[in-house]
Design a protein around this motif. Structure first.
Motif, PDB file in Angstrom:
ATOM      1  N   VAL A   1       0.845  -1.202   0.000  1.00 17.01           N
ATOM      2  CA  VAL A   1       0.000   0.000   0.000  1.00 17.01           C
ATOM      3  C   VAL A   1       0.879   1.251   0.000  1.00 17.01           C
ATOM      4  CG1 VAL A   1      -1.657   1.321   1.379  1.00 17.01           C
ATOM      5  CG2 VAL A   1      -1.978  -1.133   1.077  1.00 17.01           C
ATOM      6  N   ILE A   2       1.936   1.242   0.836  1.00 15.26           N
ATOM      7  CA  ILE A   2       2.835   2.409   0.926  1.00 15.26           C
ATOM      8  C   ILE A   2       3.502   2.658  -0.426  1.00 15.26           C
ATOM      9  CG2 ILE A   2       4.976   3.263   1.977  1.00 15.26           C
ATOM     10  CD1 ILE A   2       4.068   1.719   4.545  1.00 15.26           C
ATOM     11  N   LEU A   3       4.009   1.567  -1.015  1.00 16.52           N
ATOM     12  CA  LEU A   3       4.693   1.705  -2.319  1.00 16.52           C
ATOM     13  C   LEU A   3       3.730   2.226  -3.384  1.00 16.52           C
ATOM     14  CD1 LEU A   3       6.912  -1.485  -2.448  1.00 16.52           C
ATOM     15  CD2 LEU A   3       7.684   0.884  -2.435  1.00 16.52           C
ATOM     16  N   PHE A   4       2.520   1.721  -3.360  1.00 22.50           N
ATOM     17  CA  PHE A   4       1.532   2.139  -4.355  1.00 22.50           C
ATOM     18  C   PHE A   4       1.210   3.628  -4.188  1.00 22.50           C
ATOM     19  CE2 PHE A   4      -2.937   2.810  -5.558  1.00 22.50           C
ATOM     20  CZ  PHE A   4      -2.857   2.453  -6.888  1.00 22.50           C
ATOM     21  N   ALA A   5       1.055   3.998  -2.881  1.00 24.94           N
ATOM     22  CA  ALA A   5       0.722   5.398  -2.607  1.00 24.94           C
ATOM     23  C   ALA A   5       1.849   6.317  -3.075  1.00 24.94           C
ATOM     24  CB  ALA A   5       0.476   5.577  -1.116  1.00 24.94           C
ATOM     25  N   SER A   6       3.116   5.950  -2.795  1.00 30.39           N
ATOM     26  CA  SER A   6       4.244   6.810  -3.206  1.00 30.39           C
ATOM     27  C   SER A   6       4.341   6.855  -4.729  1.00 30.39           C
ATOM     28  CB  SER A   6       5.577   6.316  -2.639  1.00 30.39           C
ATOM     29  OG  SER A   6       5.397   5.249  -1.822  1.00 30.39           O
ATOM     30  N   TYR A   7       4.127   5.729  -5.362  1.00 32.03           N
ATOM     31  CA  TYR A   7       4.199   5.676  -6.829  1.00 32.03           C
ATOM     32  C   TYR A   7       3.105   6.551  -7.444  1.00 32.03           C
ATOM     33  CZ  TYR A   7       4.248   3.755 -11.542  1.00 32.03           C
ATOM     34  OH  TYR A   7       4.307   3.617 -12.903  1.00 32.03           O
TER      35      TYR A   7
ATOM     36  N   ASP B   1       1.782   9.179  -6.132  1.00 28.91           N
ATOM     37  CA  ASP B   1       2.171  10.578  -5.938  1.00 28.91           C
ATOM     38  C   ASP B   1       3.147  11.009  -7.007  1.00 28.91           C
ATOM     39  OD1 ASP B   1       0.581  10.907  -3.829  1.00 28.91           O
ATOM     40  OD2 ASP B   1       2.136  10.690  -2.287  1.00 28.91           O
ATOM     41  N   ILE B   2       4.124  10.124  -7.305  1.00 22.08           N
ATOM     42  CA  ILE B   2       5.126  10.453  -8.336  1.00 22.08           C
ATOM     43  C   ILE B   2       4.434  10.639  -9.680  1.00 22.08           C
ATOM     44  CG2 ILE B   2       7.118   9.534  -9.615  1.00 22.08           C
ATOM     45  CD1 ILE B   2       7.770   7.967  -6.961  1.00 22.08           C
ATOM     46  N   GLU B   3       3.547   9.715  -9.980  1.00 16.54           N
ATOM     47  CA  GLU B   3       2.816   9.771 -11.252  1.00 16.54           C
ATOM     48  C   GLU B   3       2.026  11.063 -11.358  1.00 16.54           C
ATOM     49  OE1 GLU B   3       1.884   6.767 -13.870  1.00 16.54           O
ATOM     50  OE2 GLU B   3       3.926   7.504 -13.571  1.00 16.54           O
ATOM     51  N   LEU B   4       1.357  11.404 -10.231  1.00 18.84           N
ATOM     52  CA  LEU B   4       0.516  12.602 -10.209  1.00 18.84           C
ATOM     53  C   LEU B   4       1.366  13.854 -10.416  1.00 18.84           C
ATOM     54  CD1 LEU B   4      -2.517  12.951  -9.762  1.00 18.84           C
ATOM     55  CD2 LEU B   4      -2.008  13.573  -7.403  1.00 18.84           C
ATOM     56  N   ASP B   5       2.543  13.859  -9.777  1.00 17.32           N
ATOM     57  CA  ASP B   5       3.451  15.015  -9.912  1.00 17.32           C
ATOM     58  C   ASP B   5       3.885  15.185 -11.352  1.00 17.32           C
ATOM     59  OD1 ASP B   5       3.228  15.515  -7.286  1.00 17.32           O
ATOM     60  OD2 ASP B   5       5.131  14.546  -6.710  1.00 17.32           O
ATOM     61  N   VAL B   6       4.258  14.064 -11.956  1.00 17.51           N
ATOM     62  CA  VAL B   6       4.727  14.099 -13.342  1.00 17.51           C
ATOM     63  C   VAL B   6       3.603  14.591 -14.247  1.00 17.51           C
ATOM     64  CG1 VAL B   6       5.457  12.646 -15.284  1.00 17.51           C
ATOM     65  CG2 VAL B   6       6.436  12.300 -13.021  1.00 17.51           C
ATOM     66  N   PHE B   7       2.408  14.077 -13.997  1.00 14.52           N
ATOM     67  CA  PHE B   7       1.253  14.449 -14.813  1.00 14.52           C
ATOM     68  C   PHE B   7       0.953  15.945 -14.668  1.00 14.52           C
ATOM     69  CE2 PHE B   7      -3.385  15.073 -15.064  1.00 14.52           C
ATOM     70  CZ  PHE B   7      -3.576  14.706 -16.383  1.00 14.52           C
ATOM     71  N   ASN B   8       0.979  16.377 -13.413  1.00 16.49           N
ATOM     72  CA  ASN B   8       0.689  17.802 -13.161  1.00 16.49           C
ATOM     73  C   ASN B   8       1.684  18.706 -13.853  1.00 16.49           C
ATOM     74  OD1 ASN B   8      -1.551  17.337 -11.679  1.00 16.49           O
ATOM     75  ND2 ASN B   8      -0.507  17.348  -9.693  1.00 16.49           N
ATOM     76  N   SER B   9       2.970  18.303 -13.760  1.00 18.22           N
ATOM     77  CA  SER B   9       3.997  19.154 -14.364  1.00 18.22           C
ATOM     78  C   SER B   9       3.852  19.167 -15.882  1.00 18.22           C
ATOM     79  CB  SER B   9       5.399  18.692 -13.965  1.00 18.22           C
ATOM     80  OG  SER B   9       5.574  17.380 -14.420  1.00 18.22           O
TER      81      SER B   9
END
Lengths: 169, 141
Positions: B73-79, B81-89
């Protein structure tokens, strides 16, 4: 070659085992005695699981288990090749008259001296408290046959116990 | 009609019912294992592994499974977040560029075109008829 269709989880199997163990051991003990009871119990449960898929859901599971237990018990008796020697009877009679054998033990030994058919109906009716209908279903016999067999079984057992010294019966 | 003798005898039978000695829980488990082994040996039984029951019976396995689940769950959540950051940028960058917006509109135009209903076209009706006649012919052969 017989192939099994059964595919049950260990949990389901353990549940059946836990629910039916006392019933199975009880009826086997009254038919074959304490000797080989564990082997016979194993045999009963193997047969239950082997034929579980054939069990009709609208029939009574308890009487179905009784049927298997009785048949396995009778098979064990036949394999045992019992010897009903005269001196065995005399020893039992002496023990009964001396009071060294309890009524419960005497009854179990007397059951060993009567025929298998008579023993089974006595066990199911008086010790397992099965109704005549349930016995009929368990043994797959017409109810008239069950009634008649029970009547004769009582007579034979009573005569046997009287001969063993229980004259008050 | 039962006589007194009958009643007396029946009461003797009930009072002296032979009782089997009770079985200890250890013996009960040992007997069950023996029964299972015998059933499997005679192919009377095929058991499905019950994962939940196995976990319940093995505390260490249960703890390990919980640990792996939490880690997942932790790994999925961090991943995520990374995906969301990349998408947002990426989205910010694309919105800032007018050329990219124009390009996106072009893509959208082609997408809408390609999804327009084409079932009504004559080509589709002809193709379907041909296919059905071939299909019927195949089964009539």
């Amino acid at each position: 070659m017989e192939t099994s269709k059964t595919n049950y989880s260990q949990f389901e199997i353990e549940q059946i085992y836990n629910e039916q163990l006392d019933l199975v051991r009880g009826v086997l003990f009254r038919i074959i005695g304490a000797q080989e009871i564990d082997d016979a119990t194993q045999e009963v449960f193997v047969k239950i699981w082997r034929h579980l898929d054939r069990f009709e859901k609208n029939s009574n599971f308890k009487t179905w288990v009784y049927r298997i237990a009785v048949n396995v018990g009778l098979d064990f008796l036949r394999k045992r090749k019992r010897r009903r020697e005269l001196n065995q009877f005399d020893e039992l009679k002496t023990a009964s008259q001396n009071g060294t054998v309890k009524d419960q033990e005497l009854l179990l030994k007397a059951l060993d001296l009567i025929s298998e058919d008579h023993r089974v109906v006595i066990v199911l009716h008086y010790f397992e408290d099965l109704s005549l209908n349930e016995i009929s279903e368990s043994l797959d016999l017409p109810i008239g046959t069950v009634k008649s067999r029970l009547f004769h079984a009582k007579k034979v057992l009573r005569d046997c116990l009287r001969q063993l010294g229980k004259t008050n019966l | 009609m039962k006589t007194d003798d009958d009643k007396n005898f029946e009461s003797f039978l009930k009072q002296n019912k032979p009782l089997v000695s009770s079985i200890s829980s250890a013996d009960k488990s040992a007997l069950f294992s023996a029964v299972l082994a015998k059933a499997r040996q005679s192919k009377a039984l095929k058991t499905r592994p019950n994962v939940f029951l196995d976990l319940a019976k093995r505390p260490m396995l249960s703890i390990a499974a919980s640990f792996i689940a939490v880690l997942g769950v932790i790994l999925f959540a961090s991943y995520s977040d990374i995906e969301l950051d990349v998408f947002n940028s990426q989205q910010t960058q694309s919105l800032s560029s007018e050329e990219t917006v124009a390009e996106a509109q072009t893509i959208e135009f082609f997408l809408v075109q390609s999804f327009e209903p084409w079932e009504d076209s004559d080509d589709f009706a002809t193709d379907t008829l041909e296919f059905e006649s071939d299909y019927v012919a195949y089964f009539l052969e």
